[in-house]
Design a protein around this motif. Structure first.
Motif, PDB file in Angstrom:
ATOM      1  N   LEU A   1      88.915  42.973  62.799  1.00 28.36           N
ATOM      2  CA  LEU A   1      89.917  42.278  63.580  1.00 28.36           C
ATOM      3  C   LEU A   1      90.425  41.115  62.307  1.00 28.36           C
ATOM      4  O   LEU A   1      91.405  40.920  62.219  1.00 28.36           O
ATOM      5  N   ILE A   2      89.370  40.544  61.821  1.00 30.42           N
ATOM      6  CA  ILE A   2      89.713  39.334  61.105  1.00 30.42           C
ATOM      7  C   ILE A   2      90.340  39.999  59.738  1.00 30.42           C
ATOM      8  O   ILE A   2      91.289  39.369  59.325  1.00 30.42           O
ATOM      9  N   VAL A   3      89.968  41.077  59.060  1.00 29.87           N
ATOM     10  CA  VAL A   3      90.747  41.583  57.681  1.00 29.87           C
ATOM     11  C   VAL A   3      92.084  41.965  58.232  1.00 29.87           C
ATOM     12  O   VAL A   3      92.928  41.699  57.574  1.00 29.87           O
ATOM     13  N   ALA A   4      92.304  42.678  59.338  1.00 30.11           N
ATOM     14  CA  ALA A   4      93.669  43.077  59.599  1.00 30.11           C
ATOM     15  C   ALA A   4      94.398  41.634  59.925  1.00 30.11           C
ATOM     16  O   ALA A   4      95.576  41.741  59.274  1.00 30.11           O
ATOM     17  N   LEU A   5      93.715  40.491  60.452  1.00 30.03           N
ATOM     18  CA  LEU A   5      94.679  39.626  60.477  1.00 30.03           C
ATOM     19  C   LEU A   5      95.018  38.827  59.350  1.00 30.03           C
ATOM     20  O   LEU A   5      96.126  38.362  58.988  1.00 30.03           O
ATOM     21  N   ILE A   6      94.151  38.800  58.410  1.00 31.69           N
ATOM     22  CA  ILE A   6      94.172  38.291  56.930  1.00 31.69           C
ATOM     23  C   ILE A   6      95.283  39.034  56.359  1.00 31.69           C
ATOM     24  O   ILE A   6      96.294  38.421  55.599  1.00 31.69           O
ATOM     25  N   LEU A   7      95.377  40.302  56.462  1.00 33.66           N
ATOM     26  CA  LEU A   7      96.283  41.185  55.780  1.00 33.66           C
ATOM     27  C   LEU A   7      97.701  40.962  56.170  1.00 33.66           C
ATOM     28  O   LEU A   7      98.546  40.688  55.499  1.00 33.66           O
ATOM     29  N   LEU A   8      97.640  40.783  57.771  1.00 31.04           N
ATOM     30  CA  LEU A   8      98.943  40.529  58.294  1.00 31.04           C
ATOM     31  C   LEU A   8      99.455  39.154  57.708  1.00 31.04           C
ATOM     32  O   LEU A   8     100.649  39.167  57.462  1.00 31.04           O
ATOM     33  N   ILE A   9      98.664  38.100  57.658  1.00 30.91           N
ATOM     34  CA  ILE A   9      99.063  36.998  57.127  1.00 30.91           C
ATOM     35  C   ILE A   9      99.592  36.811  55.643  1.00 30.91           C
ATOM     36  O   ILE A   9     100.531  36.085  55.452  1.00 30.91           O
ATOM     37  N   THR A  10      98.888  37.925  54.829  1.00 33.84           N
ATOM     38  CA  THR A  10      99.336  37.867  53.525  1.00 33.84           C
ATOM     39  C   THR A  10     100.742  38.437  53.505  1.00 33.84           C
ATOM     40  O   THR A  10     101.452  37.997  52.552  1.00 33.84           O
TER      41      THR A  10
END
Ligand code: ATP
Ligand code: K
Ligand code: MG
Length: 675
Positions: free
Chosen positions: A65-74
């Protein structure tokens, strides 16, 4: 521009945030392949949140979930950068569109006037525009003289004079006549007007990647593909070593390794570079032109009006031989009666100032000879057969000699004396008799020497091309500090100089405003036409200066250089950055599987998980942190390209390696509190 918008204008930022989300549409994202790879990574990790064991992994859901979120923010950060860069242009386009309201035109039908909507006007139509009316389309004044308010386009509130014939005959649709009345021949079809083109340009509607951008994109894509192959094959090596590498870890690794920083900022850098040119009131027809400006080796400038103020004013009548001041003045005046050039008008003004007068009736029924750059003379053929001329000393000399005249011995020394002071001597003659010299005074603009010194430091050669005599040219060239000059040049000589430089592999820039400049403007790699100039000049050029200030070419070159440098610096920084992430993630990845590999943890990061997340967070954060630099451009000092390259490699290359080590370490200290 009528409304200058600051980069951080509230509405622009709000719109950019909205746009950042809209740009998530994969059909839009695919245009930026690097960020598209990140989006695919985001979709996979998001899927893993719901089906954590899809690839047989053991990674906890919260990590996915955190990885997905950081990627989205990127991705959002990258989209935001682009949207922010586009924002100011869009806002300008909106305000320009407002001046594109429908106008009723007074179309000349051949017998009378018919009122038609401006949208029905076609190339070649003739319209009449009177005081207070809006000019219904782009065109050329074919009759009359009027002052025109062009502020809707140029942002400049002082009205400009437009008149038939000469270099100030072009008018732009959407501007307003504020005095008198003119007859205009329309030169553009609906939808193809200057205003239409300008709106499309500032809006970035037709923005195309420049060759440089495409080349860089190809390099970045190749890097991305290489890393993709490396990352995809890693699990097989892992298997061989009996190490299981988890999919979200692989995705994090891939995103950290591929050049997302430059990938995310690349188009913003290009758009912002174009925008800087626009804010400078120069319309660049393509990003390619702006970049070419940054690579210019040679600048061709004309003397009068570019290096000097250009309002060459008659300041003295100098008789030769046995002639008198009065007779020089009289014939100078007769030859200037219909000479509408500033030089011609100044002759009559000087007469008045000196309290001299002349018989105006002499000219009655005579035929006026307009000034031409080819002949370098102007004058009148009187009804009684006498021919009166004024012009460049050598031109008049030859003209008099051809009629068997004798050249007074003091003509050359007197002409040279004027030239040595940087003035332009005009000889005055009637048939085979030379009366004297008019001293046209012109002054070098202040600060020119410094500017040319800057150019030299950038490694740019400046060549002054002038129609003036060699002595005046040499004096002004020395005073202004240009590298080289060409005197007595005819319009076709300019194009010859450009071709010669280009044959040596140089990129050449020039400015111009006349129809006779058009071929040279087209031949130059960067041609800047003055907005006041003719339609032909504006069409041949790849930039138009709305302020009609030819010396702005120097700043345009600086902006182009800055654009190229900014892109280079951020590319260096981005790739150097990825090296540091490599040191954070690779050890962490193996440590996840084999805790004994702790020795690899050179950065002493908290835990494998926190190392990966920290690298990923840094990778995302660096994009917005670099937005201001991408927008404003890196600080630019004039110096040679090789010097610049070395300096930038040092700052952005070394900085690019050091900054993430510190950044990731700091983020890890925080993240490790939880992970
Ligand atoms: N109105 C005029 N009547 C007669 N001769 C002129 C007039 N204006 C200029 N000249 C002469 O013709 C020459 C060429 O003029 P032209 O405008 O082509 O070049 P320039 O203005 O001297 O140089 P530049 O290319 O730097 O603008 C001038 O140097 C001057 O000697
Ligand atoms: K990266
Ligand atoms: Mg000139």
């Amino acid at each position: 521009m009528s409304q200058r918008k600051s980069m951080m204008d509230g509405t622009i930022v709000r719109n950019a945030v909205k746009e950042a989300f809209l740009k998530l549409d994969p059909r839009v994202m695919i245009r930026n392949p690097i960020m598209f790879v990140v989006e695919v990574g985001f979709i996979i990790t998001l899927y893993l949140c719901f089906d954590p064991h899809a690839f047989g992994g053991e990674v906890p859901v919260w990590f996915n979930l955190i990885v997905a979120l950081i990627l989205l923010i990127t991705i959002l950060f990258a989209n935001f950068a682009e949207a922010l860069a586009e924002g100011r242009g869009k806002a300008q386009a909106d305000s320009l569109k407002k001046s594109k309201t429908d106008i009723t035109a007074n179309k000349w039908t051949g017998t009378g006037i018919k009122q038609v909507p401006s949208t029905e006007l076609r190339k070649g139509d003739i319209v009449i525009v009177s005081q207070g009316e809006m000019i219904p389309g782009d065109g050329e004044v074919i009759e009359g003289l009027a002052s025109v308010d062009e502020s809707a386009i140029t942002g400049e509130s002082a009205p400009v004079i437009k008149e038939a014939g000469g270099d100030f005959s072009s008018v732009t649709g959407g501007t307003r006549v504020i005095s008198d009345s003119i007859r205009v021949r329309i030169t553009s079809d609906p939808g193809e007007s200057f205003l239409d083109k300008m709106i499309a340009l500032v809006e970035g509607a037709k923005r195309q990647k420049t060759p440089n951008e495409i080349a860089l994109n190809t390099v970045l894509m190749s890097l991305t593909i290489i890393f993709l192959i490396v990352v995809v094959t890693l699990p097989f090596f892992g298997n061989y070593l009996n190490v299981e590498i988890e999919v979200p870890v692989l995705i994090a690794l891939l995103v950290c390794l591929i050049p997302t920083t430059i990938g995310g900022l690349l188009s913003a850098i290009g758009i912002a570079g174009m925008d800087r040119v626009t804010q400078f009131n120069v319309l660049a027809m393509s990003g390619k032109a702006v970049e070419a400006a940054g690579d210019i080796n040679t600048i061709i400038l004309d003397k009068t009006g570019t290096i000097t103020y250009g309002n060459r004013m008659a300041s003295e009548f100098i008789p030769v031989g046995k002639e008198t001041v009065g007779s020089v003045a009289e014939w100078a005046a007769v030859s200037s009666m219909k000479d509408e050039t500033p030089e011609g008008r100044s002759v009559l003004e000087l007469m008045k100032k000196q309290g001299l007068s002349y018989e105006e009736s002499i000219a009655e029924g005579g035929e006026f000879i307009e000034f031409k750059a080819e002949t370098r003379m102007s004058g009148i053929d009187l009804k009684d057969g006498r021919k009166v001329r004024k012009g460049a000393v050598d031109a008049v000399k030859r003209w008099v000699e051809a009629q068997g005249g004798v050249i007074p011995s003091d003509l050359s020394p007197k002409g040279d004396a004027v030239a040595k002071q940087g003035g332009t001597p005009l000889a005055v003659a009637v048939d085979n008799r030379i009366y004297g010299v008019i001293y046209l005074k012109d002054t070098v603009k202040p600060g020119m020497k410094e500017r040319f010194e800057q150019m030299r430091r950038m490694g740019i050669k400046t060549i002054m091309c002038t129609g003036d005599n060699p002595l005046t040219a040499a004096t002004i060239a020395f005073e202004a500090g240009v590298d080289d000059f060409i005197a007595e040049s005819k319009p076709e000589d300019k194009i010859a100089v450009i071709r010669k430089e280009q044959a040596e592999g140089k990129l050449v820039a020039m400015t111009g405003d006349g129809t006779n400049d058009a071929p040279a403007l087209a031949q130059a790699d960067v041609g800047i036409a003055m907005n006041s100039g003719t339609v032909a000049a504006k069409e041949a050029a790849n930039m138009v200066d709305l302020d009609s200030d030819p010396s702005k070419i120097i700043e345009v070159v600086s902006i182009g250089k800055q654009l190229l440098m900014t892109r280079g610096a951020l590319t260096t920084f981005s790739i150097a950055n990825d090296i540091a992430k490599y040191f954070a993630i690779i050890p962490a990845m193996f440590m996840l599987a084999i805790p004994q590999m702790d020795a690899l943890n050179v950065m002493r990061l908290g835990s494998p998980m926190s190392a990966i997340l920290s690298a990923l967070i840094f990778n995302a954060l660096i994009i917005p942190l670099l937005i201001p630099l991408a927008m404003k451009g890196v600080a630019y000092k004039p110096m040679s390209s090789s010097h610049l390259l070395r300096q930038n490699l040092l700052i952005y290359g070394l900085g690019g390696v050091v900054v993430p080590f510190i950044g990731i370490k700091l983020i890890d200290l925080l993240v490790h509190l939880w992970v």
